[in-house]
Structures are given as C-alpha cells and as structure tokens.
Design an enzyme around this catalytic site. Structure first.
Site, short mmCIF file in Angstrom:
data_model
loop_
_atom_site.label_atom_id
_atom_site.label_comp_id
_atom_site.label_asym_id
_atom_site.label_seq_id
_atom_site.Cartn_x
_atom_site.Cartn_y
_atom_site.Cartn_z
CB ALA A 1 -29.84 11.06 16.27
CB THR A 2 -24.91 13.76 16.48
OG1 THR A 2 -26.22 14.59 16.39
CG2 THR A 2 -23.65 14.54 15.60
CG ASN B 1 -33.28 17.99 10.37
OD1 ASN B 1 -33.43 17.12 9.39
ND2 ASN B 1 -32.43 19.15 10.98
CD GLN C 1 -36.40 16.20 13.82
OE1 GLN C 1 -38.26 16.03 14.92
NE2 GLN C 1 -35.72 16.64 14.55
CB ALA D 1 -33.75 10.66 24.47
CG HIS D 2 -32.76 16.24 22.34
ND1 HIS D 2 -33.11 17.21 21.95
CD2 HIS D 2 -31.42 14.95 21.65
CE1 HIS D 2 -32.21 17.49 20.61
NE2 HIS D 2 -31.34 16.08 20.20
CB THR E 1 -19.32 4.89 32.36
OG1 THR E 1 -18.00 4.35 33.02
CG2 THR E 1 -20.99 4.67 33.13
CB CYS F 1 -29.09 32.43 11.87
SG CYS F 1 -29.42 33.85 11.50
C1 LIG Z 1 -31.42 15.74 16.23
C2 LIG Z 1 -31.93 15.14 15.02
C3 LIG Z 1 -30.24 14.60 14.81
C4 LIG Z 1 -29.37 14.40 16.09
O1 LIG Z 1 -29.66 13.71 17.18
P1 LIG Z 1 -28.85 14.47 18.30
O2 LIG Z 1 -29.53 13.38 19.16
O3 LIG Z 1 -29.43 16.30 19.03
O4 LIG Z 1 -27.72 14.27 18.27
C5 LIG Z 1 -29.97 13.49 13.74
N1 LIG Z 1 -31.24 13.65 12.70
C6 LIG Z 1 -32.25 14.36 12.59
C7 LIG Z 1 -32.95 13.67 11.47
C8 LIG Z 1 -32.60 14.72 13.92
O5 LIG Z 1 -33.90 15.99 13.20
#
Ligand SMILES: *Cc1c(COP(=O)(O)O)cnc(C)c1O
Length: 390
Positions: free
Chosen positions: A73-74, A153, A181, A202-203, A242, A328
């Site tokens: 998502a970043t 988040n 989220q 995905a994570h 890829t 932190c």
């Molecule tokens: C975790 C998160 C991201 C970043 O996602 P990644 O897949 O870890 O790069 C971006 N936006 C929100 C709101 C998130 O919770």
C-alpha cells in the site's frame, strides 16, 4: 523466551495457513514468469495472476483492467499521489488530504510540496473524523486530488469516504482512498462509493507482506497516471517489474477468506474488543477511548491512561505485543501525530496503547491482556511522582 500475546493487528497480521497453502506451488514447481509468452511456465503463471486480479477486482466492485499490482500500500499510495500529480499538473497544483493519514500519503504530499505544490491538510475533530464542511471549503478549481483513508491505522476510525468523494468530484478533483486498513474488514465498493483510486495491502488481511494493489478507475472518468517505476512495461506500463506471483495468489486467497468470514468475524471481533475495554475500565480509573466509539474498525481499541508515564507504559509492559500510538525512537518517545491531531495533550498522547485484535485473537488472550495491562498501569501509578499525575 516465552512468546508474547500478539495484539498488534493494525501493524501486520500472520499469513493464514490456508493462504500459505495456496501460495506454495507458485514458489517451486510453478515458478514461471507471467511475462514469458513462449512457454507453459509463463502461461500458467499469467493465468494465476489474472485469476487473482479478477477476484480482487470483483471484491471492490471493479473490473480486472482497473487493478495494478504493487509492492504494497505504501507503493500504491505513492503511485496514486505522485502519478496523478504528474499527469494532471497542468490543471492545477493543489491537493487536499488529512492530518491523520498514513505516512505513505503524508510523505508523498510533502514530496510534492517540495516541488512547489500546495497541500491542504484538513484537521479532525476530537473523535478523529473530518468535517465535510472543511473539505468543501478546501477544494478549489485548482485541486487535482483529494486523498482520504477509509479506516485509520492508529485509532481505527472510519471516515465518510463516499460523501468526501462526492465533494471532490463536484470541484472537479479526483478522489484517492487508502483502504489498507478497511479492505477485508469494512464494505468497500468503488462504484457505490465513487472512488477513483484505492490503495490495498495484503499483509493487513492475513496475506503476505510486500504485495498490494492500486485500483484505478477506467471510465467516467478515466484516471490518467504517470508511472513512477520504469522498466519492462508490466501492468500496462503503470508499474514495471516482474510480478510477485505467489504474493498475488496469496493476496486473492486472503481476500476470499475475509469476504467469506467478514460478517461473522466483525461480530466476534467487536465483542472481544468491547470485552477488553470493559475489563480495563472496570479495573482502572482514568481510561479514555481515542477515536469515535462506534465508527471504527471492530478489531481496534486505542486507549489513553491518565497519570502514567508513556515511556514506562510501553517499555515495561511484558507478555503482550502491542504498540503505543507513538513513534518510538531510541532517544525519545514522540507522541503520535494522530493522537495530537485529536487534541490530546502530549502526556496523554504518549500514555496510549493501540490494541489490534485479529483473526487469531481469543477471549482467553483478551482476558490475560486486560489483567497484564491493568496491573502494569496500577504499578506505574503507585510509583508515579505527583507531577506526572497532573
Ligand atoms: C499498513 C498501511 C499502509 C502501508 O502498507 P504496506 O503494504 O505495509 O506498504 C498504508 N496505509 C495504511 C492505512 C496502512 O495501515
């Protein structure tokens, strides 16, 4: 070393064993590159990717051709914001976002500010929600993009995304939503909600790390985007590199499990979350909830504990893996910019914990965490100098 109870589901989630099982063949015997057009290794990998694309697209009410796979998502946030800005710069050089967005959105906006763009950062109210009138006032004919997350988040609040999208469109701007989220936990439909770009990961939904997607509206309007990664022309030239085939297969499987279990899981998680909150409030005074009480993710609880030192609160808490709302660093504990945006004073913002409950959280774990945290807070209050209590 004993394993701590994991209660940090907004940071990441474990890969569900059913997701791992779906991924495994794509690492070994079915390892082909979907861009290989001359043999069956490539064909079967491409077929798997296209099947996953269709599953994910239908999950948000989109068409397959509107999904671009990314490394998370970043990257999707960067591609959306930088890519739209570059493509639409002649129209205007103004963006609107919110003070409590994820760093991936805020830092992308800052990068544009350094290049001369103007960015309006909307404030949020005490409960973490934007005021739609603030948005109405902020958008102008120069505004190219409005970016608003679905669910936060840190404090889990659900923003009025569909209403905000309507306001953006009335001003002629595009609308981006970071749904990392919200996806898999809250209903998300790009047609019904009127979204032009959506970032997914995905994570956060029991899939693998390092894979995500950007939804990109293809008609009414067709969103144009300048690619930010150049190379072999993968993903219709919008994101070269890829494809992560096992990751993409796992992402789709992770979504299917969330979809099938969502209604039951929402009830279960909000029950556990409420159980945790009342267990803590029955044992402790001076506990306050951060974020809207009901417009929030079922698995998120963010609490402040008056009269305790924030650093001692997080560093001395044993037996449970969770995070403070604060970033932190080795030298100091910076209060969270999200909690500060709600108007919390520094001390209370530091003395906050984010409980992230997930698919594998049990009632027994909730009870144990409530006991551990309550005892820890009582111990800290007993030894706290009077000025900390003020
Ligand atoms: C975790 C998160 C991201 C970043 O996602 P990644 O897949 O870890 O790069 C971006 N936006 C929100 C709101 C998130 O919770």
């Amino acid at each position: 070393m004993t394993r701590r109870i994991y209660m940090d589901a907004q940071a990441t989630t474990p890969v569900d064993p059913r997701v791992l099982e779906a991924m495994l063949p794509w690492f070994t015997e079915r390892f082909g590159n979907p861009a290989s057009k001359t043999h069956a290794y490539g064909w079967e990998a491409e077929e798997a990717v296209e099947e996953a694309r269709a599953v994910l697209a239908s999950g948000i009410g989109a068409e397959s051709e509107e999904i671009v796979f990314t490394g998370g998502a970043t990257e999707a946030d960067n591609l959306a914001i930088l890519g739209v800005a570059e493509a639409y710069a002649p129209r205007g050089r103004h963006l609107v976002t919110v003070a409590t967005e994820h760093r991936a959105v805020l830092d992308s906006c800052q990068a544009l500010e350094a290049k001369g763009w103007r960015v309006s950062y909307l404030p949020v109210g005490r409960e973490g929600l934007i005021d739609l009138d603030d948005l109405r006032k902020a958008v102008t004919s120069e505004t190219v993009l409005v970016s608003l997350m679905q669910a936060n988040n840190e404090i889990g609040v659900i923003q009025p995304v569909a209403e905000a999208a309507r306001i953006a469109h009335e001003a002629g701007a595009l609308f981006h939503c970071d749904a990392a989220q919200g996806f898999g936990k809250e209903p998300l439909d790009v047609v019904r909600m009127g979204l032009d770009l959506v970032s997914l990961s995905a994570h956060k939904i029991y899939g693998p790390k390092g894979v995500g997607a950007l939804y990109l509206r293809r008609s009414k309007p067709r969103v144009r985007l300048s690619p930010q990664i150049h190379g072999g022309g993968h993903e219709r030239g919008l994101r070269s590199g890829t494809l992560n085939v096992p990751g993409i297969v796992g992402f789709a499987k992770a979504w299917e499990l969330c979809r099938d279990e969502m209604s039951v899981e929402r009830v279960r998680l909000s029950g556990l979350r409420d159980r945790l909150r009342s267990a803590l409030e029955s044992r402790l005074d001076g506990v306050s909830l951060n974020g809207h009480p009901s417009l929030r993710l079922p698995g998120n609880l963010n609490l402040s504990f008056a009269g305790v030192d924030g650093e001692a609160l997080i560093t001395g808490l044993e037996g449970v893996a969770l995070s403070t709302g604060s970033a932190c660093t080795s030298a100091s504990l910076e209060p969270s910019y999200v909690l500060k945006a709600l108007g919390l004073p520094d001390g209370l913002a530091r003395a906050s914990l984010r409980f992230g409950l997930g698919r594998f959280t049990t009632a027994a774990e909730v009870d144990e965490v409530a006991g551990l945290v309550a005892a820890h807070v009582q111990r800290l209050r007993a030894i706290a100098p009077k000025e900390v209590l003020a």
